[in-house]
Design a protein around this motif. Structure first.
Motif, PDB file in Angstrom:
ATOM      1  N   ALA A  13       0.802  -1.235   0.074  1.00 38.34           N
ATOM      2  CA  ALA A  13       0.008  -0.030   0.052  1.00 38.34           C
ATOM      3  C   ALA A  13       0.847   1.497  -0.211  1.00 38.34           C
ATOM      4  CB  ALA A  13      -1.043  -0.093   1.230  1.00 38.34           C
ATOM      5  N   LEU A  14       0.393   2.276  -0.481  1.00 35.88           N
ATOM      6  CA  LEU A  14       1.281   3.540  -0.667  1.00 35.88           C
ATOM      7  C   LEU A  14       1.721   4.021   0.556  1.00 35.88           C
ATOM      8  CD1 LEU A  14       1.461   4.789  -3.483  1.00 35.88           C
ATOM      9  CD2 LEU A  14      -0.232   6.539  -2.945  1.00 35.88           C
ATOM     10  N   HIS A  15       1.068   3.857   1.932  1.00 38.58           N
ATOM     11  CA  HIS A  15       1.489   4.223   3.155  1.00 38.58           C
ATOM     12  C   HIS A  15       2.502   3.468   3.502  1.00 38.58           C
ATOM     13  CE1 HIS A  15      -0.269   1.002   5.443  1.00 38.58           C
ATOM     14  NE2 HIS A  15      -1.198   1.027   4.493  1.00 38.58           N
ATOM     15  N   THR A  16       2.704   2.354   2.832  1.00 40.72           N
ATOM     16  CA  THR A  16       3.829   1.437   3.298  1.00 40.72           C
ATOM     17  C   THR A  16       5.162   1.976   2.739  1.00 40.72           C
ATOM     18  OG1 THR A  16       2.535  -0.324   3.159  1.00 40.72           O
ATOM     19  CG2 THR A  16       4.914  -0.865   3.271  1.00 40.72           C
ATOM     20  N   TYR A  17       5.067   2.558   1.542  1.00 42.06           N
ATOM     21  CA  TYR A  17       6.075   3.009   0.844  1.00 42.06           C
ATOM     22  C   TYR A  17       6.568   4.504   1.661  1.00 42.06           C
ATOM     23  CZ  TYR A  17       5.660   0.382  -3.125  1.00 42.06           C
ATOM     24  OH  TYR A  17       5.655  -0.841  -4.280  1.00 42.06           O
ATOM     25  N   GLU A  18       5.742   5.135   2.107  1.00 47.82           N
ATOM     26  CA  GLU A  18       5.720   6.588   2.435  1.00 47.82           C
ATOM     27  C   GLU A  18       6.390   6.365   4.009  1.00 47.82           C
ATOM     28  OE1 GLU A  18       1.906   8.497   3.874  1.00 47.82           O
ATOM     29  OE2 GLU A  18       3.186  10.511   4.446  1.00 47.82           O
ATOM     30  N   ALA A  19       5.908   5.422   4.843  1.00 49.01           N
ATOM     31  CA  ALA A  19       6.504   4.979   6.163  1.00 49.01           C
ATOM     32  C   ALA A  19       8.392   4.551   6.202  1.00 49.01           C
ATOM     33  CB  ALA A  19       5.880   3.938   6.765  1.00 49.01           C
ATOM     34  N   ALA A  20       8.323   3.673   4.807  1.00 48.48           N
ATOM     35  CA  ALA A  20       9.641   3.286   4.534  1.00 48.48           C
ATOM     36  C   ALA A  20      10.742   4.364   4.264  1.00 48.48           C
ATOM     37  CB  ALA A  20       9.773   2.362   3.495  1.00 48.48           C
ATOM     38  N   ALA A  21       9.997   5.508   3.610  1.00 48.84           N
ATOM     39  CA  ALA A  21      10.843   6.630   3.000  1.00 48.84           C
ATOM     40  C   ALA A  21      11.082   7.215   4.257  1.00 48.84           C
ATOM     41  CB  ALA A  21      10.113   7.385   2.073  1.00 48.84           C
ATOM     42  N   LYS A  22      10.145   7.536   5.129  1.00 49.73           N
ATOM     43  CA  LYS A  22      10.256   8.510   6.326  1.00 49.73           C
ATOM     44  C   LYS A  22      11.298   7.922   7.074  1.00 49.73           C
ATOM     45  CE  LYS A  22       8.213  10.940   9.775  1.00 49.73           C
ATOM     46  NZ  LYS A  22       6.878  11.187  10.766  1.00 49.73           N
ATOM     47  N   GLU A  23      11.493   6.551   7.223  1.00 52.98           N
ATOM     48  CA  GLU A  23      12.444   5.829   8.169  1.00 52.98           C
ATOM     49  C   GLU A  23      13.759   5.722   7.585  1.00 52.98           C
ATOM     50  OE1 GLU A  23      10.856   2.156   9.738  1.00 52.98           O
ATOM     51  OE2 GLU A  23      13.112   1.339   9.395  1.00 52.98           O
ATOM     52  N   ARG A  24      13.939   5.925   6.191  1.00 54.61           N
ATOM     53  CA  ARG A  24      15.371   5.872   5.580  1.00 54.61           C
ATOM     54  C   ARG A  24      16.041   7.163   5.403  1.00 54.61           C
ATOM     55  NH1 ARG A  24      14.612   0.822   1.236  1.00 54.61           N
ATOM     56  NH2 ARG A  24      13.707  -0.158   2.935  1.00 54.61           N
ATOM     57  N   LEU A  25      14.986   8.384   5.093  1.00 56.73           N
ATOM     58  CA  LEU A  25      15.504   9.666   4.554  1.00 56.73           C
ATOM     59  C   LEU A  25      16.009  10.393   6.187  1.00 56.73           C
ATOM     60  CD1 LEU A  25      12.844  10.449   2.024  1.00 56.73           C
ATOM     61  CD2 LEU A  25      15.453   9.823   1.460  1.00 56.73           C
ATOM     62  N   PRO A  26      17.057  11.340   5.788  1.00 56.47           N
ATOM     63  CA  PRO A  26      17.524  11.927   6.866  1.00 56.47           C
ATOM     64  C   PRO A  26      16.448  13.202   7.119  1.00 56.47           C
ATOM     65  CG  PRO A  26      19.201  11.950   5.296  1.00 56.47           C
ATOM     66  CD  PRO A  26      18.079  11.338   4.780  1.00 56.47           C
ATOM     67  N   GLY A  27      16.147  13.396   8.487  1.00 55.91           N
ATOM     68  CA  GLY A  27      15.231  14.332   8.852  1.00 55.91           C
ATOM     69  C   GLY A  27      14.773  15.472   8.026  1.00 55.91           C
ATOM     70  N   PRO A  28      15.865  16.477   7.644  1.00 58.91           N
ATOM     71  CA  PRO A  28      15.822  17.690   6.892  1.00 58.91           C
ATOM     72  C   PRO A  28      15.350  17.329   5.244  1.00 58.91           C
ATOM     73  CG  PRO A  28      17.721  17.524   8.066  1.00 58.91           C
ATOM     74  CD  PRO A  28      17.288  16.357   8.265  1.00 58.91           C
ATOM     75  N   VAL A  29      15.712  16.133   4.851  1.00 57.20           N
ATOM     76  CA  VAL A  29      15.161  15.613   3.377  1.00 57.20           C
ATOM     77  C   VAL A  29      13.870  15.487   3.568  1.00 57.20           C
ATOM     78  CG1 VAL A  29      15.708  14.057   1.737  1.00 57.20           C
ATOM     79  CG2 VAL A  29      17.710  15.157   2.593  1.00 57.20           C
ATOM     80  N   TRP A  30      13.447  14.633   4.421  1.00 60.63           N
ATOM     81  CA  TRP A  30      12.040  14.128   4.657  1.00 60.63           C
ATOM     82  C   TRP A  30      11.276  15.475   4.572  1.00 60.63           C
ATOM     83  CZ3 TRP A  30       8.390  10.751   3.932  1.00 60.63           C
ATOM     84  CH2 TRP A  30       7.320  10.994   4.523  1.00 60.63           C
TER      85      TRP A  30
END
Ligand SMILES: Cc1cc2nc3c(=O)[nH]c(=O)nc-3n(C[C@H](O)[C@H](O)[C@H](O)COP(=O)(O)O)c2cc1C
Ligand SMILES: CCCCC(=O)C(=O)O
Length: 367
Positions: A13-30
């Motif tokens: 589901a789209l939110h799974t990609y969103e959650a993964a991106a948030k976890e992986r990216l540095p805070g300021p990039v997110w």
């Protein structure tokens, strides 16, 4: 794709990609990806407007075959879906726009490449098997715009998208608080380094993106200046960020081939009318005189159907493509596009609308 214990593919589901991106990216990039301008009221406005729209299905229609395919400014698409221009895809994945282009091609979606892409137009075009459009901000340095347009033409890009809702980048509190600057290893490689210098180099309390736009964007351009773009290039011109019927009419009068009705993902004018709420006015004003695309908050296949019912020819996604990219590069972006296309195909069947031409205003109800 994730796999179950038995090895079957599971559509994420789209939110799974969103959650993964948030976890992986540095805070300021997110924050740069996710954030909006001002009070961030526009981050939810488009989504809320889409949620308010309800579908009105027809039944006992032959939907044994549904064809989501369509045509947009001369390009065949597997579905009325594209990726909106976003700067610096390498912030999400080392391959950047090359990975995105491969995915868009695999899925049969349109890709609009940002003027601030972090891979060269030529590398992106070499990886692409689907249509590419080039997005432009109007720079003070018109010679650089002309050079970029010539390169895009040579590389086979099919349209120019002038972003008209950003005479400057709006105040974005998250970027200011983070002193956000583009990391020095990631560059808008299609433009001369001296013109991009202000985007790099962090200063506390200030966004380098905003500083750069104030320095380099030409905020004096008007409708008359579109003549220059038409002189420089014979590619179809699309204006992105039009929200009123008055501007839509002016656009058609000025030879524009398409409009993107957009709130810039909630990153420009705070407290604007949401893009979905503006769509009918724009579609009626152009009266078939140019193509109309919607972006902002497109997260479900049903949103594509709703946009078509309101008279749009296609939609574009922004952030979900970056989530897919951060999740797993090409595979992630392909996953995001296929998820939306699969949902849309199901909505076609359940709506009794086997082709994109079968969607019209009678297909929706708005309170
Ligand atoms: C990180 C980021 C960068 C963006 N960069 C650009 C850009 O370079 N040019 C542009 O016209 N719009 C840019 N946009 C706006 C998108 O093209 C699009 O209008 C918006 O993201 C769509 O909304 P959505 O993210 O809710 O799908 C950017 C948006 C994001 C989130
Ligand atoms: C200079 C602008 C960078 C892209 C961006 O953040 C946007 O358009 O929203």
């Amino acid at each position: 794709m994730d796999r179950t214990a038995s090895g079957e593919d599971v559509v994420l589901a789209l939110h799974t990609y969103e959650a993964a991106a948030k976890e992986r990216l540095p805070g300021p990039v997110w924050d740069f990806f996710a954030g909006g301008s001002g009070t961030e009221s526009m981050l939810t406005a488009g989504r809320d407007a889409l949620d308010r729209i309800r579908l009105r299905p027809r039944c006992l229609v032959d939907v044994s075959r549904c064809d989501p395919g369509t045509e947009l400014l001369g390009a065949r698409l597997a579905a009325p879906l594209g990726i909106a221009p976003m700067a610096y895809h390498r912030l999400a994945h080392p391959e950047g726009e090359v990975a995105t282009a491969r995915a868009a091609g695999d899925a049969g979606a349109l890709l609009t490449v940002s003027m601030f892409a972090s891979r060269t137009l030529e590398d992106i075009a070499a990886a692409a098997t689907g249509p590419l459009w080039l997005q432009l901000y109007w720079l003070r340095r018109r010679d650089l715009m002309a050079d970029l347009i010539r390169r895009a033409e040579a590389a086979g890009f099919r349209a120019l998208v002038l972003t008209v809702d950003a005479p400057r980048v709006a105040f974005r509190p998250r970027d200011a608080a983070n002193g956000f600057a583009v990391p020095s290893g990631i560059r808008a490689v299609n433009l001369a380094a001296e013109v991009m210098a202000a985007s790099h180099g962090s200063r506390a309390g200030e966004s380098a993106i905003a500083r750069h736009s104030a320095e380099q964007f030409d905020s004096s351009v008007t409708w008359d200046d579109l003549a220059w773009l038409h002189e420089v290039s014979s590619l179809p011109l699309v204006l992105k960020g039009v929200l009123t019927g008055d501007d839509a009419r002016l656009a058609v009068e000025h030879g524009v081939s398409g409009l993107v009705v957009s709130n810039h993902g909630g990153r420009q004018l705070d407290f604007a009318r949401s893009a979905p709420d503006c769509l009918t006015e724009v579609v009626d004003a152009v009266a078939g005189g140019c193509r109309v695309v919607l972006d902002g908050g497109i997260r479900y296949g049903a949103d594509i159907a709703k946009a078509l019912c309101l008279g749009a020819d296609a939609v574009m996604i922004g952030r979900p493509a970056l989530w897919g990219l951060a999740h797993s590069g090409t595979e992630g972006v392909t996953g995001v596009l296929r998820l939306l296309m699969g949902e849309f195909e199901e909505v076609m069947a359940l709506m009794g609308a086997p082709t994109v031409a079968d969607f019209g205003r009678s297909g929706i109800a708005t309170p």
